[in-house]
Scaffold this motif. Sequence first.
Motif, mmCIF file in Angstrom:
data_model
loop_
_atom_site.group_PDB
_atom_site.id
_atom_site.type_symbol
_atom_site.label_atom_id
_atom_site.label_comp_id
_atom_site.label_asym_id
_atom_site.label_seq_id
_atom_site.Cartn_x
_atom_site.Cartn_y
_atom_site.Cartn_z
ATOM 1 N N VAL A 1 69.809 5.702 23.721
ATOM 2 C CA VAL A 1 70.195 6.805 22.839
ATOM 3 C C VAL A 1 70.779 6.281 21.521
ATOM 4 C CG1 VAL A 1 71.802 8.755 22.601
ATOM 5 C CG2 VAL A 1 70.532 8.429 24.725
ATOM 6 N N ASN A 2 71.544 5.198 21.623
ATOM 7 C CA ASN A 2 72.174 4.625 20.432
ATOM 8 C C ASN A 2 72.065 3.100 20.479
ATOM 9 O OD1 ASN A 2 73.695 3.875 18.250
ATOM 10 N ND2 ASN A 2 75.558 4.963 18.862
ATOM 11 N N PRO A 3 70.953 2.547 20.020
ATOM 12 C CA PRO A 3 70.760 1.090 20.056
ATOM 13 C C PRO A 3 71.601 0.338 19.033
ATOM 14 C CG PRO A 3 68.898 2.165 18.988
ATOM 15 C CD PRO A 3 69.764 3.251 19.519
ATOM 16 N N GLU A 4 72.361 1.044 18.190
ATOM 17 C CA GLU A 4 73.200 0.377 17.208
ATOM 18 C C GLU A 4 74.426 -0.276 17.839
ATOM 19 O OE1 GLU A 4 74.212 3.113 14.155
ATOM 20 O OE2 GLU A 4 72.125 3.615 13.670
ATOM 21 N N VAL A 5 74.748 0.096 19.068
ATOM 22 C CA VAL A 5 75.889 -0.469 19.783
ATOM 23 C C VAL A 5 75.394 -1.555 20.727
ATOM 24 C CG1 VAL A 5 77.754 0.025 21.427
ATOM 25 C CG2 VAL A 5 77.198 1.679 19.622
ATOM 26 N N ASP A 6 76.125 -2.641 20.791
ATOM 27 C CA ASP A 6 75.793 -3.721 21.721
ATOM 28 C C ASP A 6 76.377 -3.383 23.095
ATOM 29 O OD1 ASP A 6 75.129 -6.049 22.988
ATOM 30 O OD2 ASP A 6 76.589 -7.301 21.922
ATOM 31 N N TRP A 7 75.713 -2.485 23.788
ATOM 32 C CA TRP A 7 76.229 -2.004 25.070
ATOM 33 C C TRP A 7 76.329 -3.104 26.111
ATOM 34 C CZ3 TRP A 7 78.335 2.657 24.843
ATOM 35 C CH2 TRP A 7 77.877 3.545 23.863
ATOM 36 N N ALA A 8 75.548 -4.156 25.985
ATOM 37 C CA ALA A 8 75.592 -5.261 26.940
ATOM 38 C C ALA A 8 76.953 -5.964 26.942
ATOM 39 C CB ALA A 8 74.479 -6.269 26.637
ATOM 40 N N SER A 9 77.718 -5.773 25.861
ATOM 41 C CA SER A 9 79.042 -6.371 25.798
ATOM 42 C C SER A 9 80.070 -5.585 26.616
ATOM 43 C CB SER A 9 79.519 -6.432 24.340
ATOM 44 O OG SER A 9 78.653 -7.230 23.560
ATOM 45 N N PHE A 10 79.654 -4.471 27.165
ATOM 46 C CA PHE A 10 80.585 -3.606 27.890
ATOM 47 C C PHE A 10 80.118 -3.382 29.322
ATOM 48 C CE2 PHE A 10 80.870 -2.809 23.403
ATOM 49 C CZ PHE A 10 82.221 -2.923 23.170
ATOM 50 N N THR A 11 79.734 -4.471 29.966
ATOM 51 C CA THR A 11 79.353 -4.462 31.375
ATOM 52 C C THR A 11 80.508 -5.039 32.178
ATOM 53 O OG1 THR A 11 78.377 -6.666 31.238
ATOM 54 C CG2 THR A 11 76.934 -4.776 30.773
ATOM 55 N N PRO A 12 80.506 -4.846 33.517
ATOM 56 C CA PRO A 12 81.607 -5.401 34.322
ATOM 57 C C PRO A 12 81.781 -6.899 34.125
ATOM 58 C CG PRO A 12 80.332 -3.859 35.622
ATOM 59 C CD PRO A 12 79.599 -4.043 34.343
ATOM 60 N N SER A 13 80.674 -7.637 34.095
ATOM 61 C CA SER A 13 80.779 -9.095 33.960
ATOM 62 C C SER A 13 81.341 -9.490 32.597
ATOM 63 C CB SER A 13 79.396 -9.725 34.135
ATOM 64 O OG SER A 13 78.482 -9.242 33.173
ATOM 65 N N ALA A 14 81.140 -8.620 31.586
ATOM 66 C CA ALA A 14 81.598 -8.937 30.244
ATOM 67 C C ALA A 14 83.088 -8.693 30.061
ATOM 68 C CB ALA A 14 80.821 -8.121 29.219
ATOM 69 N N VAL A 15 83.670 -7.844 30.911
ATOM 70 C CA VAL A 15 85.077 -7.484 30.709
ATOM 71 C C VAL A 15 85.996 -8.039 31.799
ATOM 72 C CG1 VAL A 15 84.482 -5.387 29.474
ATOM 73 C CG2 VAL A 15 84.826 -5.271 31.934
ATOM 74 N N GLU A 16 85.449 -8.624 32.823
ATOM 75 C CA GLU A 16 86.276 -9.136 33.917
ATOM 76 C C GLU A 16 86.532 -10.614 33.757
ATOM 77 O OE1 GLU A 16 84.183 -7.958 37.427
ATOM 78 O OE2 GLU A 16 84.880 -5.887 37.305
#
Length: 387
Positions: free
Chosen positions: A372-387
């Motif tokens: 829906v919004n490819p302008e955001v790097d959503w991959a940076s907000f996964t469980p592995s990215a924040v734990e």
Amino acid sequence: MATTRTPVATLLCWRDLAHPQGGGSERYLQRVGAELVRRGLRVTLVSAAFDGCLDEETVDGVRILRRGGRLSVYPRALLLLAGARVGLGPLRGTRPDVVVDTQNGVPFFASLLTRRTVVLVHHCHREQWPVAGPLLSRLGWWIESTLSPWAHRRRRYVTVSEPSRAELVALGVDAERIEVVRAGIDPPVAGDRAPAGRRLVVLSRLVPHKQIEHSLDALAALRAEQPDLRMDVVGGGWWEQRLRDHARDLGVCDRVVFHGHVSERRKHELLASAAVHLMPSRKEGWGIAVVEAAQHGVPTVGYRSSAGLTDSIDDGVTGLLVDGRDELIAATRKLLENPGLARELGEAARDAAAGYSWSATADGFVDVFATVNPEVDWASFTPSAVE
């Protein structure tokens, strides 16, 4: 190029979980919101106000704004979104990167203000609209079945089960625009399962389409065969007095306890003490209560015609799907008379419940957000990215 700045998600729903009529669909959305916050997003939920509520509070990191009532919440939410676009109002400074528009029969039509809208539909409401009266029911079903699919013809959808997905396709929503994202489950807060004995449990909002009367009918039909049979009805709603009257007419008032809204701990204690969970609902998108009972090894008997239960219950493996009140009574009798079978179904249900988590549910939403919004790097907000 995608940016790694903190994304903002705005969730729209006519109720929040604290609302007296809040239920499974509200739990679903708020648990998703809390998981998104845990991953680093800023999340705001806009919902209707109710007596005694705070206009604004933060729950599990989700900022909740309550505006308007059952109907006026819809235009009020759009005004808040419009204000966010021009830097005015409570949402100023938090212009959303994505909006989740929850369609509980009627959507908010947030798509009028932003293309970054995901439409969340738990199930269609054809069977439920008649309770609104002849005029409003016709208008409501026209909005849900005709206007909304047209207005959202370029939007992405999320729904909670394959049957609900099929319902949307039947209304003209392109199948490739619909993502099935099943509900997660909270860890039970009670201790080990208590001896079940002869107890039935119903965990539900007390509203007409849940058809709790059928569970009371089962209790009445089996009371002579099961002298120690009891029932716990857990949950509240505006239909409660009708159910109490029905229990009185059936002569089972001494066999059933209406607990109303209870704490999470008490809810799980009551589930854990049951032999069978009954869910005779006319319509379900998924049925979180099925999985909550399953956590305690309690199988569910529910209606095949409810649609969503055919996804949350594996018939003959984790519970029983039936067709109509007589079969509900027969299936309940079968499990009460065959505790070994009930245990077998319950253990399989417990194993299946272990596969659900709110983290996995949030993963599904983040995947949709990325389209829906490819302008955001959503991959940076996964469980592995924040734990």
